[in-house]
Structures are given as C-alpha cells and as structure tokens.
Design a protein around this motif. Structure first.
Motif, PDB file in Angstrom:
ATOM      1  N   ASP A 328     -37.853  57.440 -28.981  1.00 23.39           N
ATOM      2  CA  ASP A 328     -38.669  56.767 -27.977  1.00 23.39           C
ATOM      3  C   ASP A 328     -37.866  55.671 -27.288  1.00 23.39           C
ATOM      4  O   ASP A 328     -38.102  55.356 -26.122  1.00 23.39           O
ATOM      5  N   ARG A 329     -36.903  55.133 -28.009  1.00 25.29           N
ATOM      6  CA  ARG A 329     -36.043  54.080 -27.471  1.00 25.29           C
ATOM      7  C   ARG A 329     -34.609  54.393 -27.850  1.00 25.29           C
ATOM      8  O   ARG A 329     -34.217  54.307 -28.998  1.00 25.29           O
ATOM      9  N   GLY A 330     -33.820  54.832 -26.884  1.00 20.98           N
ATOM     10  CA  GLY A 330     -32.403  55.081 -27.138  1.00 20.98           C
ATOM     11  C   GLY A 330     -32.100  56.472 -27.659  1.00 20.98           C
ATOM     12  O   GLY A 330     -32.992  57.321 -27.827  1.00 20.98           O
ATOM     13  N   PHE A 331     -30.813  56.702 -27.913  1.00 19.18           N
ATOM     14  CA  PHE A 331     -30.353  58.003 -28.387  1.00 19.18           C
ATOM     15  C   PHE A 331     -29.046  57.840 -29.148  1.00 19.18           C
ATOM     16  O   PHE A 331     -28.345  56.835 -29.020  1.00 19.18           O
ATOM     17  N   ASP A 332     -28.705  58.857 -29.944  1.00 20.70           N
ATOM     18  CA  ASP A 332     -27.431  58.945 -30.648  1.00 20.70           C
ATOM     19  C   ASP A 332     -26.792  60.297 -30.331  1.00 20.70           C
ATOM     20  O   ASP A 332     -27.460  61.216 -29.847  1.00 20.70           O
ATOM     21  N   TYR A 333     -25.492  60.441 -30.638  1.00 22.14           N
ATOM     22  CA  TYR A 333     -24.793  61.694 -30.361  1.00 22.14           C
ATOM     23  C   TYR A 333     -23.859  62.011 -31.525  1.00 22.14           C
ATOM     24  O   TYR A 333     -23.331  61.117 -32.196  1.00 22.14           O
ATOM     25  N   LEU A 334     -23.637  63.314 -31.738  1.00 20.75           N
ATOM     26  CA  LEU A 334     -22.939  63.751 -32.950  1.00 20.75           C
ATOM     27  C   LEU A 334     -22.182  65.043 -32.713  1.00 20.75           C
ATOM     28  O   LEU A 334     -22.698  65.976 -32.090  1.00 20.75           O
ATOM     29  N   THR A 335     -20.946  65.090 -33.185  1.00 21.18           N
ATOM     30  CA  THR A 335     -20.207  66.344 -33.318  1.00 21.18           C
ATOM     31  C   THR A 335     -19.680  66.410 -34.751  1.00 21.18           C
ATOM     32  O   THR A 335     -19.612  65.395 -35.449  1.00 21.18           O
ATOM     33  N   GLN A 336     -19.315  67.597 -35.165  1.00 23.79           N
ATOM     34  CA  GLN A 336     -18.727  67.761 -36.490  1.00 23.79           C
ATOM     35  C   GLN A 336     -17.368  68.430 -36.354  1.00 23.79           C
ATOM     36  O   GLN A 336     -17.223  69.404 -35.611  1.00 23.79           O
ATOM     37  N   LEU A 337     -16.373  67.896 -37.037  1.00 24.80           N
ATOM     38  CA  LEU A 337     -15.041  68.481 -37.016  1.00 24.80           C
ATOM     39  C   LEU A 337     -14.977  69.683 -37.950  1.00 24.80           C
ATOM     40  O   LEU A 337     -15.730  69.771 -38.926  1.00 24.80           O
ATOM     41  N   PRO A 338     -14.061  70.628 -37.682  1.00 23.96           N
ATOM     42  CA  PRO A 338     -13.894  71.766 -38.588  1.00 23.96           C
ATOM     43  C   PRO A 338     -13.594  71.342 -40.022  1.00 23.96           C
ATOM     44  O   PRO A 338     -13.910  72.070 -40.968  1.00 23.96           O
ATOM     45  N   SER A 339     -13.013  70.148 -40.194  1.00 22.04           N
ATOM     46  CA  SER A 339     -12.739  69.633 -41.545  1.00 22.04           C
ATOM     47  C   SER A 339     -13.975  69.005 -42.180  1.00 22.04           C
ATOM     48  O   SER A 339     -13.927  68.600 -43.342  1.00 22.04           O
TER      49      SER A 339
END
Length: 505
Positions: A328-339
């Motif tokens: 509702d307020r803000g956001f986060d972001y995420l990736t994952q490495l092959p390791s």
C-alpha cells in the motif's frame, strides 16, 4: 508522479523536513566521495581494472565521457563502432573519466533487474496520448532484447549471468491490486502485441510454485537479470582491446571543472587538464555539479540494496523469476543469482521521515538503519515463513547504498546542453563543431532506459558532426533536452502543499 516526488507534498512529513530535502535537491551534489559502502557486485574486480590508472592523461581527445556506468559504456561503444569521428590518429578519440573505480557508481550498485512492467502505460497515455505512450513503453521494453543481445555478441552471457526470466509483480492490499488490474487492462488493450506474455493471477489461481500465497494478486511478464558490473566492465574491456589507439578509460580521475574557450572544452581533473571537442555528462545523480542549471531538474536519491542467503526451503528460481513487491506504501525489488544469493533492494518509505531523508543525498557512504531492518526481515514475511525456512548464520552477506539520479518530470534527460544549463558561453554553433551533452536521470530504472539512451545520444553527436547515423524516430521525445522542458520540469525551491502535476511539482 514517482513515489519520491510524492513525498514532497505528503502532509504526514513535517514541512521543515521536506524543505530540507528541497534545499539538498537544489544544492551542488559535488563529485562522488571516496568513502563508500561495499557493493556485493563489486567484490570481484575485472582484471582490466584492478589497478588505478597511472598513464598520463592525453592532452586532447575528440570526445570525453564523464562516468563509466552503463550509459558511458553504451555511448563509447556506439561512437567507436562508427570509426568515423576523427581523422587525427595521434590522440585517443574517446576518453572516459571516472571519479572512483570503474563502474562503481549507480550501475555497480543497482538491483540487476532488466524490468519494464508497463505499469505506467495508462499514466503516459492520459498525459501524452496513446501513440506517445506506446513509443515510451516500446523504448523501455527494447532494453531486454538489446542488452541480452550485446551480452551474447561479446561472449558475456555466462560471466555476466545475463538471462531472461519472468517477473512476478506481487500486490498486497485490495485497493492496490484493484488499481494494478485496471492498469494492466489499459496496457493490454493499448498494446496487445507487446503485452501478449503478460498474465494476471489472483487469489487461489496464483501458482503455488510462486510462493506468494499472501499476495492479493500477481502480474507476470518477461524480464531479465544480470550482474551489472560484469556486463559493463566486459563491454569496456572489449572496447579497450579492439580500439587500443582510440579509446582510454581513466579511473580515479575526478572532473572538477569544465570551461569553453577557443572552440574547445577544457576538462580540469585532479590529474591534469584534457581538451576536447565534445563533453558528455553521464554522472546521473552528480550531474548538477558540472551542469549547474540542472540542479532542481535532476537530483540524487539514495537507495539501499542487500545480498542475502535464502531460507533452506526456498527453491532456486534464478533462471525462472525476478520479483517486485508492491505494498500500500512503497515497493521492493528482488533478483536471485544462479549461485543462490537474493539481491534485494527497496524500502524507501521505511527510511527516516518516510524516505524524504534520502532525497537530495549525493553520498553512498552511509546506510539507513530503518531500511536495513526492513530489508533484513521482509523476504521471509513476503514468501511466508513456511516456504522460506531457516538460514544458518548471518543471512545478510552485504548491505550497501547507491545514488540514483531522478528528474522533476520523471524522464531521463538526453541531448545537447544549451548555455542556459551549463552557464558556459559558446562563441558559435557551426556544423562539425563540438558541444556539451547530457545523458542522465534514469529515475531508478536505468536498466530499461540507460543503454538505448546512450546509443541515441551518441547518434545525435555523430549527426552533429556531419556523419550519417541511425534514424532516431524510435526515441521518445519526452526524454529530449529542449527549452520548453527546461522551463517546465523543475522542482520548486519552497515547500508547497498545493497539489500540482508531477512535471511542475
């Protein structure tokens, strides 16, 4: 309006604190400080750039690029591949100057996401019309194909871990999800071909393998991920090998001033002065230091990133997915490495004074304790503790900050700089004469704006020099430098709680 600018008119934040942010926005951001936080991406220096530059700076160059991130790399590659800029072989044609280590600025500190979720299509269509909105979104979407193609062409796919994935944009909250569905519907109606891979899931239809049972809904679509530092240094290293007499990169070379005299630019640095026909500012959050007229139009915002060990029940999804978590307020972001490492960033509104304390901050040597607390605990909550499991030892492998360049109207600035912004008087403007240029302010979305903005800027420069170049009809006009935008797209110097459109905040 971006979340960052919205906080300037947020009555929940005391006016004195918002005024302090505006004061920072209009101040000189200076050059990048030597002291920094340690980015996980930079822990394995490229062999070509392990030692500080020790070679004497050339007395002259045809083009000087200030900044060695993804933008500078793209510009250099486009210019050098033209091989027609300069007939004098006695000095390097292109010189990149970097204040610190190569690619240690915003590019070497971002999330590694190549992601355009087209969430702003409806907003662009309402403000600029359907055709302009399509052009902007197509420009951003093109970066996934372009950057993966460059990585493959240069043999960087494996080393830079460049890969196509499916983004999962998860929404938490009924109203949040309702708005997201409306925006997706507008996008699919307006751009049916481009949106073909976009899928919406909600409630029980959310696949269990997503581990997002707590979300109200999920939008999935095509995206990419890579190791940004390894991609950029791989590009620069190849250019140095292919153009040894035409290209140089000088790190730990801070530009302190730029002057124009006798039809050339003098670029003063801590290691001497270089004369050039063209100067290109690719310093993003710091661009206001050398281009004073851009203060208040482009400004720094400090962001925070982390590298974390996943829980023992979380499956490896590096080749499958990347994520955005919309609250509702803000956001986060995420990736994952092959390791396996989870590259997790965001938490802006969890910072001091709902994020306003990070607005206008040009340094990356400190971190927010509040964001640290948020990032350190959010993943197990978002995915659910049953799906996440436990982590042996300290789950946080690294935590760091970086400076993003934001603009008052939410678009990058790309093009030739007039004297009204540089405060440097040119004596003439003949064809074939040099100029000063800018390619900056990617508003936290550099991976889907910077590479092709750099390519467009280099093409503009070549055309100014009288060389034929690629047609630029694909480039959105909202990103161009012009007097109308200069007059309109600037933040106020005094806090006002009156609602305004984002271009005039």
């Amino acid at each position: 309006m971006s979340l960052v600018q919205a906080q300037l008119s947020n009555p929940g934040i005391p006016a004195p604190e918002r005024q302090q942010a505006l004061n920072r926005v209009h101040a000189d951001p200076g050059v990048p400080k030597d002291a920094t936080t340690s980015s996980f991406w930079l822990q394995e220096p490229h062999p070509h750039f392990t030692n500080k530059s020790s070679f004497p700076l050339p007395a002259k160059a045809d083009v000087v690029i200030i900044g060695s991130g993804v933008t500078g790399a793209s510009i250099a590659r486009t210019l050098l591949q033209s091989r027609s800029m300069c007939s004098n072989p006695s000095f390097p044609k292109v010189l990149i100057l970097e204040a610190r280590d190569v690619c240690s600025g915003a590019t070497g500190r971002n999330g590694g996401h190549i992601l355009e979720n087209a969430d702003e299509y409806a907003e662009f269509a309402d403000e600029f019309g359907e055709d302009a909105a399509r052009k902007i979104i197509r420009f951003r979407l093109a970066h996934l194909r372009e950057m993966l193609s460059v990585a493959e062409e240069l043999g960087l796919t494996e080393v830079a871990q460049a890969r196509k994935v499916q983004f999962l944009s998860a929404y938490f909250g009924d109203e949040n999800w309702k708005s997201a569905k409306e925006r997706l519907q507008r996008f699919k109606k307006g751009m049916p071909e481009e949106s073909e891979e976009w899928i919406a899931y909600e409630g029980d239809s959310i696949p269990k393998e997503f581990k997002l049972s707590r979300a109200n809904g999920v939008v999935a679509g095509p995206a990419g991920a890579l190791w940004p530092y390894k991609f950029v240094t791989g590009v620069l290293s190849r250019l140095l090998s292919e153009y040894p007499s035409e290209f140089q990169v000088a790190d730990h070379t801070s530009v302190t001033a730029v002057h124009y005299d006798q039809d050339q630019y003098s670029i003063e640095t801590n290691r001497g002065t270089v004369h050039a026909r063209h100067v290109i500012h690719c310093t993003n959050a710091h661009v206001g230091h050398l281009v004073p007229g851009l203060r208040g139009r482009i400004f720094p915002v400090r962001g925070q990133m982390s590298a974390q060990t996943p829980g023992d029940r979380f499956p490896l999804q590096a080749e499958k997915h990347s994520w955005i978590f919309n609250y509702d307020r803000g956001f986060d972001y995420l990736t994952q490495l092959p390791s396996g490492q989870m590259m997790f960033g965001g938490g802006f509104v969890h910072s001091e004074s709902l994020g306003i304390a990070d607005m206008g901050v040009p340094a990356d040597n400190e971190m927010s304790l509040a964001i640290d607390i948020h990032l350190s605990g959010a993943l197990s909550a978002v995915f659910g503790r049953e799906s996440w499991g436990c982590v042996q030892g300290n789950p946080i492998q690294a935590m760091w900050t970086g400076n993003m360049g934001f603009s008052a109207d939410g678009f990058p600035w790309v093009g030739e700089l007039p004297g009204s912004l540089t405060r440097r008087t040119r004596t003439s403007n003949k064809t074939g004469e040099g100029a000063e240029w800018v390619c900056a302010a990617f508003c936290g979305e550099g991976m889907v704006q910077a590479w092709l903005s750099g390519k467009a800027l280099a093409t503009m420069l070549l055309k100014k020099d009288g060389h034929s170049g690629e047609d630029l009809s694909w480039f959105p006009e909202q990103l161009l430098v012009n007097e109308q935008r200069i007059n309109k797209a600037v933040l106020p110097q005094v806090v006002s709680d009156s609602p305004r459109r984002h271009a005039n905040l």
